[in-house]
Write a protein that holds these residues in place. Structure first.
Motif, PDB file in Angstrom:
ATOM      1  N   SER A 135      -2.606   2.848 -14.858  1.00 20.10           N
ATOM      2  CA  SER A 135      -2.961   3.873 -13.882  1.00 20.10           C
ATOM      3  C   SER A 135      -1.976   5.019 -14.026  1.00 20.10           C
ATOM      4  O   SER A 135      -0.777   4.802 -14.227  1.00 20.10           O
ATOM      5  CB  SER A 135      -2.937   3.327 -12.455  1.00 20.10           C
ATOM      6  OG  SER A 135      -1.658   2.802 -12.130  1.00 20.10           O
TER       7      SER A 135
ATOM      8  N   SER B 220       0.857  -1.185   0.000  1.00 21.74           N
ATOM      9  CA  SER B 220       0.000   0.000   0.000  1.00 21.74           C
ATOM     10  C   SER B 220       0.894   1.235   0.000  1.00 21.74           C
ATOM     11  O   SER B 220       1.866   1.308   0.764  1.00 21.74           O
ATOM     12  CB  SER B 220      -0.909   0.022   1.234  1.00 21.74           C
ATOM     13  OG  SER B 220      -1.805  -1.077   1.215  1.00 21.74           O
TER      14      SER B 220
ATOM     15  N   THR C 138      -8.192   9.942 -15.002  1.00 20.62           N
ATOM     16  CA  THR C 138      -9.424   9.152 -14.864  1.00 20.62           C
ATOM     17  C   THR C 138     -10.025   8.760 -16.199  1.00 20.62           C
ATOM     18  O   THR C 138     -11.093   8.145 -16.235  1.00 20.62           O
ATOM     19  CB  THR C 138     -10.471   9.939 -14.061  1.00 20.62           C
ATOM     20  OG1 THR C 138     -10.755  11.176 -14.739  1.00 20.62           O
ATOM     21  CG2 THR C 138      -9.967  10.241 -12.662  1.00 20.62           C
TER      22      THR C 138
ATOM     23  N   ALA D 290     -11.309  10.022  -8.091  1.00 19.12           N
ATOM     24  CA  ALA D 290     -11.914   8.795  -8.591  1.00 19.12           C
ATOM     25  C   ALA D 290     -11.334   7.583  -7.876  1.00 19.12           C
ATOM     26  O   ALA D 290     -10.148   7.561  -7.530  1.00 19.12           O
ATOM     27  CB  ALA D 290     -11.698   8.657 -10.099  1.00 19.12           C
ATOM     28  N   ASP D 291     -12.181   6.583  -7.651  1.00 14.03           N
ATOM     29  CA  ASP D 291     -11.759   5.298  -7.104  1.00 14.03           C
ATOM     30  C   ASP D 291     -11.777   4.276  -8.234  1.00 14.03           C
ATOM     31  O   ASP D 291     -12.786   4.115  -8.922  1.00 14.03           O
ATOM     32  CB  ASP D 291     -12.700   4.836  -5.987  1.00 14.03           C
ATOM     33  CG  ASP D 291     -12.668   5.767  -4.782  1.00 14.03           C
ATOM     34  OD1 ASP D 291     -11.732   6.584  -4.696  1.00 14.03           O
ATOM     35  OD2 ASP D 291     -13.585   5.684  -3.950  1.00 14.03           O
ATOM     36  N   GLN D 292     -10.644   3.594  -8.428  1.00 12.33           N
ATOM     37  CA  GLN D 292     -10.538   2.659  -9.542  1.00 12.33           C
ATOM     38  C   GLN D 292     -10.069   1.294  -9.053  1.00 12.33           C
ATOM     39  O   GLN D 292      -9.324   1.193  -8.082  1.00 12.33           O
ATOM     40  CB  GLN D 292      -9.539   3.175 -10.580  1.00 12.33           C
ATOM     41  CG  GLN D 292      -9.817   4.569 -11.112  1.00 12.33           C
ATOM     42  CD  GLN D 292      -8.692   5.055 -12.011  1.00 12.33           C
ATOM     43  OE1 GLN D 292      -8.355   4.412 -13.011  1.00 12.33           O
ATOM     44  NE2 GLN D 292      -8.099   6.183 -11.662  1.00 12.33           N
TER      45      GLN D 292
ATOM     46  N   SER E 207      -2.797  10.592  -3.380  1.00  7.04           N
ATOM     47  CA  SER E 207      -3.170   9.333  -4.019  1.00  7.04           C
ATOM     48  C   SER E 207      -3.005   8.202  -3.026  1.00  7.04           C
ATOM     49  O   SER E 207      -2.272   8.323  -2.031  1.00  7.04           O
ATOM     50  CB  SER E 207      -2.306   9.069  -5.263  1.00  7.04           C
ATOM     51  OG  SER E 207      -0.936   8.956  -4.914  1.00  7.04           O
TER      52      SER E 207
ATOM     53  N   TYR F 146      -2.697   3.794  -3.316  1.00  5.52           N
ATOM     54  CA  TYR F 146      -2.719   2.557  -4.093  1.00  5.52           C
ATOM     55  C   TYR F 146      -2.528   1.388  -3.148  1.00  5.52           C
ATOM     56  O   TYR F 146      -1.717   1.443  -2.219  1.00  5.52           O
ATOM     57  CB  TYR F 146      -1.612   2.546  -5.143  1.00  5.52           C
ATOM     58  CG  TYR F 146      -1.442   1.187  -5.801  1.00  5.52           C
ATOM     59  CD1 TYR F 146      -2.238   0.792  -6.867  1.00  5.52           C
ATOM     60  CD2 TYR F 146      -0.487   0.276  -5.324  1.00  5.52           C
ATOM     61  CE1 TYR F 146      -2.105  -0.450  -7.458  1.00  5.52           C
ATOM     62  CE2 TYR F 146      -0.346  -0.982  -5.905  1.00  5.52           C
ATOM     63  CZ  TYR F 146      -1.156  -1.331  -6.973  1.00  5.52           C
ATOM     64  OH  TYR F 146      -1.026  -2.574  -7.538  1.00  5.52           O
TER      65      TYR F 146
ATOM     66  N   THR G  18      -6.327  -1.424  -5.944  1.00 10.97           N
ATOM     67  CA  THR G  18      -7.279  -0.322  -5.826  1.00 10.97           C
ATOM     68  C   THR G  18      -6.495   0.981  -5.855  1.00 10.97           C
ATOM     69  O   THR G  18      -5.392   1.064  -5.311  1.00 10.97           O
ATOM     70  CB  THR G  18      -8.097  -0.422  -4.529  1.00 10.97           C
ATOM     71  OG1 THR G  18      -7.194  -0.433  -3.401  1.00 10.97           O
ATOM     72  CG2 THR G  18      -8.925  -1.698  -4.509  1.00 10.97           C
ATOM     73  N   PHE G  19      -7.090   1.998  -6.504  1.00 11.80           N
ATOM     74  CA  PHE G  19      -6.367   3.239  -6.736  1.00 11.80           C
ATOM     75  C   PHE G  19      -7.314   4.409  -6.541  1.00 11.80           C
ATOM     76  O   PHE G  19      -8.343   4.499  -7.213  1.00 11.80           O
ATOM     77  CB  PHE G  19      -5.795   3.227  -8.156  1.00 11.80           C
ATOM     78  CG  PHE G  19      -4.899   4.385  -8.482  1.00 11.80           C
ATOM     79  CD1 PHE G  19      -3.884   4.776  -7.618  1.00 11.80           C
ATOM     80  CD2 PHE G  19      -5.044   5.070  -9.675  1.00 11.80           C
ATOM     81  CE1 PHE G  19      -3.044   5.837  -7.927  1.00 11.80           C
ATOM     82  CE2 PHE G  19      -4.207   6.126 -10.007  1.00 11.80           C
ATOM     83  CZ  PHE G  19      -3.207   6.510  -9.124  1.00 11.80           C
ATOM     84  N   GLU G  20      -6.959   5.284  -5.600  1.00 14.22           N
ATOM     85  CA  GLU G  20      -7.746   6.495  -5.354  1.00 14.22           C
ATOM     86  C   GLU G  20      -6.891   7.699  -5.751  1.00 14.22           C
ATOM     87  O   GLU G  20      -5.816   7.910  -5.200  1.00 14.22           O
ATOM     88  CB  GLU G  20      -8.120   6.585  -3.870  1.00 14.22           C
ATOM     89  CG  GLU G  20      -8.920   5.404  -3.341  1.00 14.22           C
ATOM     90  CD  GLU G  20      -9.125   5.483  -1.837  1.00 14.22           C
ATOM     91  OE1 GLU G  20      -9.010   6.604  -1.276  1.00 14.22           O
ATOM     92  OE2 GLU G  20      -9.368   4.434  -1.214  1.00 14.22           O
ATOM     93  N   HIS G  21      -7.407   8.468  -6.720  1.00 18.39           N
ATOM     94  CA  HIS G  21      -6.595   9.562  -7.232  1.00 18.39           C
ATOM     95  C   HIS G  21      -7.473  10.501  -8.055  1.00 18.39           C
ATOM     96  O   HIS G  21      -8.368  10.061  -8.781  1.00 18.39           O
ATOM     97  CB  HIS G  21      -5.474   8.998  -8.102  1.00 18.39           C
ATOM     98  CG  HIS G  21      -4.450   9.999  -8.536  1.00 18.39           C
ATOM     99  ND1 HIS G  21      -3.906  10.938  -7.677  1.00 18.39           N
ATOM    100  CD2 HIS G  21      -3.860  10.227  -9.735  1.00 18.39           C
ATOM    101  CE1 HIS G  21      -3.028  11.673  -8.325  1.00 18.39           C
ATOM    102  NE2 HIS G  21      -2.998  11.276  -9.589  1.00 18.39           N
TER     103      HIS G  21
END
Length: 316
Positions: A108, A65, A148, A98-100, A116, A118, A92-95
């Motif tokens: 990414s 992480s 995104t 957006a959550d991806q 961010s 990850y 999982t990626f928050e940036h």
């Protein structure tokens, strides 16, 4: 790529600290946590320097992480952009709001001046190419906008394959080849970002990467004996004359380039597969419909017949 740390070779009590020290010394400030999966705890890191301001890193392990919050952004560090491809597992990626979920084979994009987070799920790995902002010569707003929307770019598949392949054939010594690779990688990533962000620069970037896109298109279709200039030009919305001009500027006719690429593929396969594979099948796989023509061109390129080359590489 060069493996710089494999914690699986260290005592269990030293593994997390070694991984923490490596990332602290080599990457932008972040909070890194390393996890175990089914009682296992190991992480392997590799790096590849493509030249000033550009390098690639590869990670595989039992869980990682990476968090860049407001506190980390305040720490003096190079302003960088990272483009990663998920090689195994998922993350999982928050940036950029957006959550991806990043699955195998997906990209990414990280703006190093934004927060961010990850996290890889289970055993997984990724490869990231990291650019100093001045190498891409793009504003922060363009990178954030593209983060995104990467899949909207027509270059998404090409860039994914390019990043995944970087460093897989071994290191490249400093010199013209590495300079060209750095330039091609930078151009492709810049074009991916500007097209995803619908940035006005995209027209120029698409033009600058036209040769690379055509070369990739041809390489994916070398098996097709019907591959011809009309088909290639039509797929890229250009004239056949423009297509020929692109190749003549590089000092080799298009038809000669295609035959050379096919011969290289057949040359490698004959050595790899050995005498158990019919030469005709290998020739056909690489787009040659006439075995005599293939044998003549092969001898002209490598100084021996396909059969002799196959025998020379046959394992006892």
């Amino acid at each position: 790529m060069v493996v710089v740390l494999d914690t699986g070779l260290l005592p269990m009590s030293e593994r997390i600290a070694a991984a923490q020290d490596l990332l602290a010394d080599n990457e932008i400030p972040s909070i890194n946590q390393f996890g175990a999966v089914a009682g296992q705890l190991w992480h392997r890191f590799a790096v590849w320097d493509l030249g000033e301001g550009v390098h690639a890193t590869q990670f595989i392990g039992t869980g990682l992480s990476v968090l860049r919050g407001a506190a980390q952004l305040r720490v003096a560090a190079p302003e960088r952009v990272g483009l990663g491809v998920q090689l195994t597992g998922s993350g999982t990626f928050e940036h950029c709001g957006a959550d991806q979920i990043i699955d195998v084979g997906e990209l990414s994009l990280t703006d190093g001046t934004s927060t961010s987070a990850y996290s890889s799920n289970g055993v997984g790995g990724s490869k990231v190419v990291i650019f100093d902002y001045d190498q891409l010569a793009l504003p922060v707003e363009t990178v954030r906008s593209a983060a995104t929307k990467l899949k909207s770019s027509p270059l998404y598949g090409l860039v994914t394959a390019h990043i995944a392949a970087l460093g897989e054939q071994g290191d490249i010594e400093p010199g013209s080849a590495r300079i060209m690779l750095k330039s091609a990688t930078t151009q492709l990533v810049r074009a991916l970002i500007t097209t995803a962000a619908d940035d006005p620069r995209q027209r120029g970037d698409l033009h600058d990467t036209l040769y690379l896109r055509i070369a990739a298109y041809i390489e994916q279709r070398l098996w097709d004996p019907g591959l011809n200039p009309d088909q290639i030009a039509r797929a890229h919305n250009i004239s056949v004359r423009h297509l020929y001009n692109i190749w003549s500027a590089r000092g080799i006719p298009l038809s000669q380039w295609i035959v050379g690429a096919r011969l290289e593929g057949a040359h490698a396969d004959l050595a790899r597969l050995g005498r158990g594979t019919p030469i005709g099948a290998v020739a056909c796989h690489w787009g040659f419909t006439n075995l005599s023509h293939f044998a003549r061109r092969f001898r002209g390129a490598y100084g021996m017949s396909p059969r002799d080359w196959q025998r020379a590489n046959d394992q006892p």
